[in-house]
Design an enzyme around this catalytic site. Structure first.
Site, PDB file in Angstrom:
ATOM      1  N   ARG A 244       0.850  -1.187   0.000  1.00  0.00           N
ATOM      2  CA  ARG A 244       0.000   0.000   0.000  1.00  0.00           C
ATOM      3  C   ARG A 244       0.880   1.228   0.000  1.00  0.00           C
ATOM      4  NH1 ARG A 244      -3.766  -2.260  -1.391  1.00  0.00           N
ATOM      5  NH2 ARG A 244      -5.871  -2.385  -0.570  1.00  0.00           N
ATOM      6  N   GLU A 273      -1.979   7.974  -4.153  1.00  0.00           N
ATOM      7  CA  GLU A 273      -2.291   7.577  -5.529  1.00  0.00           C
ATOM      8  C   GLU A 273      -3.740   7.935  -5.879  1.00  0.00           C
ATOM      9  OE1 GLU A 273      -1.369   3.346  -4.876  1.00  0.00           O
ATOM     10  OE2 GLU A 273      -3.483   2.909  -5.267  1.00  0.00           O
ATOM     11  N   HIS A 291      -1.054   0.378  -9.688  1.00  0.00           N
ATOM     12  CA  HIS A 291      -1.822  -0.456  -8.740  1.00  0.00           C
ATOM     13  C   HIS A 291      -2.601  -1.568  -9.469  1.00  0.00           C
ATOM     14  CE1 HIS A 291      -3.781  -0.375  -4.489  1.00  0.00           C
ATOM     15  NE2 HIS A 291      -3.741  -1.601  -4.973  1.00  0.00           N
TER      16      HIS A 291
HETATM   17  C1  GLV Z   1      -5.407  -4.451  -3.834  1.00  0.00           C
HETATM   18  O1  GLV Z   1      -4.594  -3.626  -3.568  1.00  0.00           O
HETATM   19  C2  GLV Z   1      -6.122  -5.208  -2.857  1.00  0.00           C
HETATM   20  O2  GLV Z   1      -6.024  -4.907  -1.654  1.00  0.00           O
HETATM   21  O3  GLV Z   1      -6.823  -6.143  -3.245  1.00  0.00           O
END
Ligand code: GLV
Length: 333
Positions: A244, A273, A291
């Protein structure tokens, strides 16, 4: 259809696979968002009025205020394994069930983490940009010489399901020595299955040739990789973040990359982000992706279906498949 049958109302906060929305429509009155408008907090709160359930993604923040304005809400199903967009204590206090999408994304996300680490180590993005810019005019003995992955020491910070998937890839596929740090040590049998050894955080930083971050975000681990930690890493090391934004101090990382205090980085997640720290856009030795670690077609569909399954189960009288707080709900006043 019997129009007298009571159909709960559900909000789908972002655009999602039409076939998953169609499944939800078999059970609910669905307010969906095919244009994929990003709702701010006021709009999300307003759209939730009258809804018994919500389908959210990691960018939709659901906090005490949103919940207080929607006392009819019973479940919020996140299409993500991470759930730092939820204020879980507020969910508990409000008596609202929260669910996430574990397991279905583990292998896909581990594939991507490994790929990003390899891309950083072998300078794939940097060399591709060089080629596309028309700058390749000769072979050179040291052209984009990177660092080996096979046989190197893989360090993993956070050793849940995805971390274990990456450890297996490294140990079994690439002959890597795998060390990890996690608040709680894995049972010995699990460590043996993924060929990984627990070390303290300082040892992990000092010994890893390739450090991969796979820990969930919490305020306690905000900037747990910052200037001081980067300074403990080998100057030849790479850092990969698929966890994250906020876990890494991106400003400090940009400086460390620019000054070659570490060799390279692979980043799929960013503080704030979709904005990316301008210092990261300026340095060549970082691979940047938006991401997408869980984004294979099959896995994103499985995640969306699991979020939908949770809504359908809970709002048709069953129990959630992947609850986050089932045992902690306090009764509504
Ligand atoms: C993506 O970042 C998730 O947490 O599934």
């Amino acid at each position: 259809m019997n129009t007298n049958t009571f159909r709960p109302a559900v909000l789908v906060a972002r655009a999602v696979f039409p076939e998953v929305v169609a499944r939800l429509r078999q059970h609910f009155d669905v307010d969906d968002n095919p244009e994929d408008i990003i709702y701010n907090k006021a709009e999300l709160t307003r759209r939730l009025h009258g809804k018994a359930g919500a389908f959210t993604t990691g960018g939709d923040r659901v906090d005490a205020e949103v919940l207080a304005a929607n006392p009819q809400l019973r479940i919020v199903a996140n299409m993500a394994v991470g759930y730092n967009n939820f204020d879980l204590p507020a969910f508990n206090a409000a008596g609202v069930l929260a669910t996430n999408t574990p397991d279905v994304l583990t292998e896909t996300t581990a594939d991507f983490g490994f790929a990003l680490m390899m891309a950083a180590a072998r300078r794939m993005a940097e060399s591709e940009h060089f080629l596309r810019a028309g700058r390749w005019d000769r072979w050179a003995y040291d052209m984009f010489a990177g660092s080996d992955v096979h046989g190197a020491t893989l360090g993993i910070l956070g050793m849940g399901r995805i971390g274990q998937g990456i450890a297996k890839r490294g140990a079994l596929g690439f002959g890597m020595k795998v060390i990890y740090h996690n608040r709680s040590r894995l049972p010995e049998a699990t460590e043996a299955a993924v060929n990984a050894r627990w070390v303290d955080k300082a040892t992990l930083l000092k010994e890893a040739d390739h450090l991969v971050l796979v820990l969930p975000y919490s305020p306690e681990n905000h900037h747990c990789i910052a200037a001081a930690e980067l300074a403990q890493m080998k100057p030849t090391a790479t850092l990969t973040n698929i966890a994250r934004g906020g876990i890494v101090d991106d400003a400090a990382l940009a400086v460390a990359l620019r000054e070659r205090r570490i060799a390279a980085a692979g980043l799929d997640v960013f503080e704030g982000e979709p904005a990316v720290h301008p210092g990261l856009l300026d340095v060549p030795n970082v691979v940047l992706t938006p991401h997408i670690a869980s984004s294979s077609v099959a896995t994103r569909l499985a995640m969306a279906n699991l979020a939908a399954d949770n809504l359908i189960a809970v709002l048709t009288g069953g129990t959630a498949l992947t609850p986050l707080n089932a045992g902690q709900l306090q009764r509504r006043a």
